[in-house]
Write an enzyme that holds these catalytic residues in place. Structure first.
Site, mmCIF file in Angstrom:
data_model
loop_
_atom_site.group_PDB
_atom_site.id
_atom_site.type_symbol
_atom_site.label_atom_id
_atom_site.label_comp_id
_atom_site.label_asym_id
_atom_site.label_seq_id
_atom_site.Cartn_x
_atom_site.Cartn_y
_atom_site.Cartn_z
ATOM 1 N N GLU A 57 6.863 2.171 2.801
ATOM 2 C CA GLU A 57 6.112 2.867 1.758
ATOM 3 C C GLU A 57 5.863 1.939 0.572
ATOM 4 O O GLU A 57 4.738 1.766 0.115
ATOM 5 C CB GLU A 57 6.885 4.101 1.323
ATOM 6 N N ASP A 65 3.543 7.055 6.838
ATOM 7 C CA ASP A 65 2.866 6.843 5.563
ATOM 8 C C ASP A 65 2.912 5.370 5.184
ATOM 9 O O ASP A 65 1.928 4.808 4.690
ATOM 10 C CB ASP A 65 3.452 7.724 4.458
#
Length: 330
Positions: free
Chosen positions: A53, A110
Site C-alpha cells: 500500500e 490495493d
C-alpha cells in the site's frame, strides 16, 4: 490593453509555478518523513513496517510530482524485495525487525493496484515502455489470481488466499480503486475492468448498514448476493473504509454514491466528527477526526482547502498519505 494582458499572463504563470512548488514541498516533506534511502516507505504508526500500500501510494505521488528519481528508487526496492515470482504480484508486508521479513506470502490487491497504476502513469508521463510492460504484467496477474465471480457479481478479492470461504467471500470496499480500474480498462480494453467497476458500484450501493447507511471496513458477500459486515472484524466504518469516498470522488466527483458519507458527516461540525462509527450499533468513536481523515472528509464535502497539504512533524504515515491522496484526487 496589452499591459493588462501581460500582467494577467504573468499572474497565471506565477500561480502555476507556485502550485507546482507547493506540491513539491509537500512531497519533499513526505519523503523526508517516510522514505528510506533504499526506497522503502516506513509505516511510522505501525512499528516501522512497510507494505505494498505504502510503496504504491508513494510511487503515485512521485509520478504526480514528476519525481522520476524518487519513483525509480521506490519501484526498485519494491520489485527487489516484495515481488512474488510465483504469481507476479507482491508480498503485502515487510517487517525489517523480523527474522523473516516476509512471513506472510499473501498479496494485498490495493497495494498491487496502486503499484500497477503508478507504473502505467509513469510509462505515459515519461514515455517509458518498461514501466508500461511492468504495469501490464501486474494487471494481468491481478485478474488471474484475484478476480472471481461470486453471488452474481464480478469482484476483486483482497488477496489471492484466505478470502473465498465457499459460502461467502470477504471483501474490503476500500480496495475498489475505481479510477485505477478505469485506466486499466482504457489501456487493456478488457471487459473485466468495466465489469468490476459496474459491479463494485452496485455493491457499494448495497453496503449501507444501520442508521448511518455506511459500509464496514470489511464486508461479506454471500452466495445469494446479499451483503453484511464481515463477522471476522469489528463492524466499523473506520480507517479502511475512509478510503471508499476518496476513490469514489477521484473516479466521479458527482457520484450519488457519495451521498451517505455527506449525510453522516453533515450531522457534525467539522472538528467534532467522530473518527469512526460502528455501523451495526451506531456507536461512534470517543475521539474525533483529525489529519488525513479530515482531509478525506473535506474532499468529500467539497471543502478541501486550497494549497498544498501540510505534512507536520507529528503526522504518522497513514494520516500524511491520506492528505496527499486527497490532494491528488482533487
Amino acid at each position: 490593453m496589452w499591459q493588462r494582458c501581460r500582467v494577467l499572463m504573468v499572474a497565471i504563470i506565477a500561480l502555476v509555478i507556485s502550485q507546482q512548488a507547493l506540491a513539491g514541498q509537500a512531497w519533499d516533506s513526505y519523503k523526508s518523513r517516510f522514505l528510506m534511502a533504499d526506497g522503502r516507505i516506513i509505516d511510522t504508526g505501525n512499528n516501522g513496517v512497510s507494505h505494498t500500500e505504502g510503496q504504491g501510494f508513494a510511487m503515485m505521488m512521485a509520478v504526480m510530482n514528476n519525481d522520476r528519481s524518487g519513483f525509480d528508487k521506490i519501484w526498485r526496492w519494491t520489485e527487489k524485495n516484495l515481488r512474488n515470482p510465483a504469481n507476479g504480484l507482491f508480498y503485502w508486508r515487510y517487517n525489517p525487525a523480523a527474522a523473516d521479513p516476509i512471513a506472510d506470502k499473501n498479496n494485498a490487491t490495493d497495494g498491487d493496484t496502486f503499484i500497477a497504476w503508478a507504473l502505467l502513469k509513469a510509462g505515459n508521463a515519461w514515455h517509458d515502455d518498461g514501466y508500461l510492460q511492468a504495469s501490464d504484467s501486474i494487471v494481468k496477474a491481478l485478474v488471474e489470481h484475484n478476480v472471481v465471480n461470486f453471488g452474481g457479481y464480478r469482484v476483486m478479492l483482497p488477496g489471492a488466499k484466505g478470502f473465498n470461504l465457499n459460502s461467502y467471500v470477504n471483501l474490503n470496499p476500500s480496495y475498489f480503486v475505481f479510477p485505477a480500474w478505469q485506466d486499466f480498462a482504457n489501456r487493456s480494453h478488457l471487459v473485466v475492468w468495466q465489469t468490476l467497476i459496474n459491479d463494485g458500484q452496485k455493491l457499494l450501493g448495497k453496503m449501507r448498514f444501520g442508521n448511518t447507511q455506511l459500509p464496514a471496513d470489511w464486508v461479506s458477500l454471500y452466495a445469494d448476493g446479499h451483503v453484511a459486515p464481515a463477522k471476522e472484524w469489528p463492524a466499523r466504518f473506520s480507517y479502511d473504509a475512509i478510503r471508499v469516498p476518496l476513490y469514489v470522488k477521484w473516479f466521479n466527483p458527482t457520484s450519488p454514491l457519495l451521498e451517505p458519507y455527506k449525510a453522516w458527516w453533515g450531522r457534525f461540525s467539522r472538528t467534532q466528527t467522530p473518527a469512526w462509527v460502528n455501523v451495526t450499533t451506531d456507536d461512534p468513536a470517543s475521539y474525533m477526526m483529525d489529519g488525513g481523515l479530515l482531509a478525506v472528509r473535506d474532499l468529500t464535502m467539497g471543502d478541501l482547502p486550497a494549497g498544498e497539504p501540510q505534512i507536520t512533524s507529528q503526522e504518522d504515515y497513514y494520516s500524511a498519505s491520506l492528505k496527499m491522496l486527497a490532494e491528488l484526487a482533487r
